[in-house]
Write a protein that holds these residues in place. Structure first.
Motif, short mmCIF file in Angstrom:
data_model
loop_
_atom_site.label_atom_id
_atom_site.label_comp_id
_atom_site.label_asym_id
_atom_site.label_seq_id
_atom_site.Cartn_x
_atom_site.Cartn_y
_atom_site.Cartn_z
N THR A 155 -0.13 -16.34 45.29
CA THR A 155 -0.33 -14.89 45.34
C THR A 155 0.09 -14.27 46.66
N ALA A 160 3.14 -13.92 43.53
CA ALA A 160 2.76 -14.00 42.11
C ALA A 160 1.57 -13.08 41.84
N SER A 161 1.46 -12.63 40.61
CA SER A 161 0.37 -11.74 40.22
C SER A 161 -0.90 -12.54 40.00
N TYR A 162 -2.05 -11.85 40.17
CA TYR A 162 -3.34 -12.48 39.89
C TYR A 162 -3.53 -12.64 38.39
N GLU A 163 -2.88 -11.80 37.61
CA GLU A 163 -3.02 -11.82 36.16
C GLU A 163 -2.35 -13.07 35.61
N SER A 165 -0.06 -15.35 33.55
CA SER A 165 1.21 -15.01 32.92
C SER A 165 1.40 -15.72 31.60
#
Length: 175
Positions: A155, A160-163, A165
């Motif tokens: 992150t 990268a997103s916390y959500e 993928s």
């Protein structure tokens, strides 16, 4: 009606004595020191002007001319006179200038300042952390457990997103 021929155009003085210069070069190649001296005296100013023009370095032209004559004198015994000695000499001068440019291109540049540390720090990009900060971050990362370290790197460092993928077959996130 007159049948006189038009006057031949006069060659520049430098070109009028090309034959003599070539003769001196050939004699110097055979070991005649006086011919070598005459050869250098007759061509030095032309070589100096030529290297000053090619290098755009008038103050350094004497050094380049000397380098040209060092190379020319060492190869004078091999000069066969198939071309004018002046042409041969100018081709050596051109290679000397090219070699000087190549050598300067690979040589590191020096700063014109006594405070080299400040100059080096100003040259560094401002947004990047310094060495000490990098060591501190690596030390902190080494103390984290592997899952948290991986999450931090993904992150914070890789963006990268916390959500999650990956989504399962029905579109819901899987864990």
């Amino acid at each position: 009606m007159s049948t006189t021929r038009p006057a031949r155009p006069r060659l520049p003085a430098a070109r009028q004595n090309d034959g003599q210069i070539t003769d001196w070069a050939l004699a110097a190649g055979g070991g005649d020191r006086e011919a070598a001296d005459r050869f250098v005296r007759a061509t030095y100013e032309d070589v100096r002007r030529f290297v000053a023009y090619l290098s755009s370095d008038a103050p350094g032209a004497d050094d380049l001319a000397q380098e040209t004559y060092l190379r020319a004198m060492s190869g004078l015994a091999r000069f066969a006179g198939r071309s004018c000695a002046r042409t041969w000499l100018m081709s050596i001068a051109r290679r000397v200038v090219i070699d000087r440019h190549r050598a300067a291109a690979v040589r590191p540049r020096t700063a014109d300042t006594a405070d080299w540390q400040t100059a080096a720090e100003r040259a560094q990009p401002r947004q990047l952390p310094g060495f000490e900060e990098s060591v501190a971050v690596l030390d902190a990362l080494s103390r984290l457990d592997p899952a948290r370290r991986q999450a931090f790197v993904l992150t914070q460092l890789l963006g990268a997103s916390y959500e999650p993928s990956f989504r399962g077959p029905c579109g819901s996130p899987t864990s």
